[in-house]
Design a protein around this motif. Structure first.
Motif, PDB file in Angstrom:
ATOM      1  N   GLY A 231     -96.648  21.773  70.854  1.00  0.00           N
ATOM      2  CA  GLY A 231     -98.199  21.938  70.618  1.00  0.00           C
ATOM      3  C   GLY A 231     -98.711  20.914  70.098  1.00  0.00           C
ATOM      4  O   GLY A 231     -99.965  21.118  69.537  1.00  0.00           O
ATOM      5  N   ALA A 232     -98.162  19.787  69.580  1.00  0.00           N
ATOM      6  CA  ALA A 232     -98.912  18.776  68.916  1.00  0.00           C
ATOM      7  C   ALA A 232     -99.710  17.646  69.768  1.00  0.00           C
ATOM      8  O   ALA A 232     -99.777  16.618  69.368  1.00  0.00           O
ATOM      9  N   GLY A 233     -99.860  17.955  71.060  1.00  0.00           N
ATOM     10  CA  GLY A 233    -100.857  17.156  71.754  1.00  0.00           C
ATOM     11  C   GLY A 233     -99.872  16.205  72.586  1.00  0.00           C
ATOM     12  O   GLY A 233     -98.694  16.003  72.495  1.00  0.00           O
ATOM     13  N   GLY A 234    -100.352  15.636  73.456  1.00  0.00           N
ATOM     14  CA  GLY A 234     -99.699  14.562  74.609  1.00  0.00           C
ATOM     15  C   GLY A 234     -99.037  15.193  75.607  1.00  0.00           C
ATOM     16  O   GLY A 234     -98.922  16.100  76.011  1.00  0.00           O
ATOM     17  N   ILE A 235     -98.247  14.158  76.241  1.00  0.00           N
ATOM     18  CA  ILE A 235     -97.524  14.303  77.530  1.00  0.00           C
ATOM     19  C   ILE A 235     -96.348  15.276  77.392  1.00  0.00           C
ATOM     20  O   ILE A 235     -95.873  16.121  78.295  1.00  0.00           O
ATOM     21  N   GLY A 236     -95.907  15.590  76.202  1.00  0.00           N
ATOM     22  CA  GLY A 236     -94.850  16.568  75.637  1.00  0.00           C
ATOM     23  C   GLY A 236     -95.050  17.871  76.198  1.00  0.00           C
ATOM     24  O   GLY A 236     -94.384  18.768  76.343  1.00  0.00           O
ATOM     25  N   MET A 237     -96.320  18.303  76.187  1.00  0.00           N
ATOM     26  CA  MET A 237     -97.037  19.727  76.524  1.00  0.00           C
ATOM     27  C   MET A 237     -96.665  19.851  77.738  1.00  0.00           C
ATOM     28  O   MET A 237     -96.677  21.126  78.259  1.00  0.00           O
ATOM     29  N   GLU A 238     -96.589  18.925  78.859  1.00  0.00           N
ATOM     30  CA  GLU A 238     -96.567  19.161  80.056  1.00  0.00           C
ATOM     31  C   GLU A 238     -94.768  18.894  80.510  1.00  0.00           C
ATOM     32  O   GLU A 238     -94.432  19.662  81.444  1.00  0.00           O
ATOM     33  N   LEU A 239     -94.115  18.256  79.514  1.00  0.00           N
ATOM     34  CA  LEU A 239     -92.722  18.137  80.135  1.00  0.00           C
ATOM     35  C   LEU A 239     -91.971  19.612  79.949  1.00  0.00           C
ATOM     36  O   LEU A 239     -91.288  19.835  80.808  1.00  0.00           O
ATOM     37  N   THR A 240     -92.081  20.299  78.989  1.00  0.00           N
ATOM     38  CA  THR A 240     -91.383  21.481  78.904  1.00  0.00           C
ATOM     39  C   THR A 240     -91.686  22.497  79.873  1.00  0.00           C
ATOM     40  O   THR A 240     -90.833  22.974  80.575  1.00  0.00           O
ATOM     41  N   PRO A 241     -93.035  22.771  80.282  1.00  0.00           N
ATOM     42  CA  PRO A 241     -93.383  23.410  81.475  1.00  0.00           C
ATOM     43  C   PRO A 241     -92.564  23.095  82.688  1.00  0.00           C
ATOM     44  O   PRO A 241     -92.040  23.969  83.678  1.00  0.00           O
ATOM     45  N   ALA A 242     -92.511  21.716  82.948  1.00  0.00           N
ATOM     46  CA  ALA A 242     -91.892  21.063  84.049  1.00  0.00           C
ATOM     47  C   ALA A 242     -90.500  21.520  84.166  1.00  0.00           C
ATOM     48  O   ALA A 242     -90.014  21.548  85.277  1.00  0.00           O
ATOM     49  N   PHE A 243     -89.815  21.445  83.251  1.00  0.00           N
ATOM     50  CA  PHE A 243     -88.344  21.785  83.219  1.00  0.00           C
ATOM     51  C   PHE A 243     -88.208  23.017  83.296  1.00  0.00           C
ATOM     52  O   PHE A 243     -87.278  23.761  84.164  1.00  0.00           O
ATOM     53  N   ASN A 244     -89.018  24.070  82.509  1.00  0.00           N
ATOM     54  CA  ASN A 244     -88.901  25.639  82.681  1.00  0.00           C
ATOM     55  C   ASN A 244     -89.089  25.955  83.978  1.00  0.00           C
ATOM     56  O   ASN A 244     -88.436  27.008  84.508  1.00  0.00           O
ATOM     57  N   LEU A 245     -90.157  25.586  84.689  1.00  0.00           N
ATOM     58  CA  LEU A 245     -90.407  25.940  85.957  1.00  0.00           C
ATOM     59  C   LEU A 245     -89.775  25.120  87.171  1.00  0.00           C
ATOM     60  O   LEU A 245     -90.082  25.409  88.389  1.00  0.00           O
ATOM     61  N   ARG A 246     -88.608  24.207  86.635  1.00  0.00           N
ATOM     62  CA  ARG A 246     -87.824  23.710  87.668  1.00  0.00           C
ATOM     63  C   ARG A 246     -88.809  22.765  88.609  1.00  0.00           C
ATOM     64  O   ARG A 246     -88.419  22.388  89.673  1.00  0.00           O
ATOM     65  N   GLN A 247     -89.755  22.193  87.937  1.00  0.00           N
ATOM     66  CA  GLN A 247     -90.688  21.196  88.614  1.00  0.00           C
ATOM     67  C   GLN A 247     -90.139  19.767  88.352  1.00  0.00           C
ATOM     68  O   GLN A 247     -90.640  19.026  87.759  1.00  0.00           O
ATOM     69  N   TYR A 248     -88.735  19.502  88.776  1.00  0.00           N
ATOM     70  CA  TYR A 248     -88.119  18.101  88.460  1.00  0.00           C
ATOM     71  C   TYR A 248     -88.912  16.870  89.008  1.00  0.00           C
ATOM     72  O   TYR A 248     -88.612  15.921  88.294  1.00  0.00           O
TER      73      TYR A 248
END
Length: 286
Positions: A231-248
């Motif tokens: 939650g510290a900003g940046g593109i990492g906030m999108e990387l975790t949901p992408a893996f969790n939702l299997r949006q590879y």
């Protein structure tokens, strides 16, 4: 008359008149054997305690292959949004690095034993820098997210603290390596301590400071990506949901953006080093 025996081939005798063995053939010290035994014991005990499943380890390559097969081609439909988040990550890393480097300089001058105003103060500052460096940047991000909330500010503060602990140590060590001649020459003119720092310390350590700062920037760009996952900003906030939702495919697009930015930062660092050292210094001697 016989030719004199050269000292280069004269055998070296020990206390008992016997030839000494080269260091590589001597028995290791008991302390070295003890350290090696402890490390091997911890390794074996860790393998037994963690109960590692070799069947799961063997499935790893096939799972990685499935990830790449399901992520190609990358999702370019979200490129604009992801590029803006990547720019935010770069800005977080850059601002945090600048703050950390600026704070590292006075901290290093206090921590270095040849520039500190008081030796116990140098020991205290070294303890502070060691403490800052020992706590992972991810933990600092969690602390600042709790303190200031979600967003880029937490990431900037976490990176600034991490860079302060890292760069402060290397700046202090470089200051201690400076030859005393230029410093004593400036002091002999009656200059103040600040004038000695500006006239002798900073010019001698500038190249090392620049290289360390550029390395901190590279490190911060990679770190800012991970900090976004908490939650510290940046593109990492999108990387975790992408893996969790299997949006590879989205995850692969994010990885490509990170790779491009990190490679660009490394190329910038290499170019600056070449400019500072000169082409002759980096030319192969043989």
């Amino acid at each position: 008359m016989s030719a004199p025996v050269s000292n280069a081939v004269r055998p070296v005798s020990g206390a008992a008149g016997q030839h000494e063995l080269p260091p590589r053939f001597r028995a290791p010290r008991w302390s070295s054997v003890l350290v090696l035994a402890v490390m091997l014991g911890l390794s074996v005990q860790g393998l037994l305690r963690m109960d590692i499943s070799w069947s799961r380890a063997m499935q790893g390559p096939s799972n990685v292959w499935d990830f790449f097969m399901n992520s190609v081609p990358p999702n370019v439909g979200r490129f604009e949004n992801l590029a803006l988040l990547m720019l935010e990550t770069l800005e977080i890393a850059l601002i945090g690095t600048i703050i950390g480097v600026v704070l590292s300089l006075p901290a290093a001058l206090i921590a270095a034993r040849n520039t500190t105003p008081w030796l116990p103060l140098a020991w205290f500052m070294r303890l502070v820098l060691t403490t800052l460096r020992s706590v992972p940047d991810l933990v600092w991000a969690l602390i600042f997210v709790m303190a200031v909330g979600l967003g880029p500010l937490a990431g900037i503060l976490a990176i600034a603290v991490d860079v302060l602990g890292f760069a402060g140590r290397f700046f202090a060590e470089r200051i201690e390596e400076i030859e005393r001649g230029p410093m004593d020459a400036v002091r002999s003119t009656g200059a103040s301590g600040a004038a000695v720092v500006v006239g002798a310390v900073l010019p001698a350590a500038f190249a090392s400071f620049t290289a360390t700062s550029l390395y901190c920037l590279e490190k911060s760009i990679r770190g800012a990506t991970i900090l976004g996952m908490v939650g510290a900003g940046g593109i990492g906030m999108e990387l975790t949901p992408a893996f969790n939702l299997r949006q590879y495919d989205t995850a692969l697009m994010i990885i490509i953006l990170i790779l491009v930015v990190v490679l660009a930062a490394e190329q910038l660092s290499s170019t600056v080093r070449k400019r500072m050292l000169g082409a002759d210094q980096l030319t192969r001697a043989m």
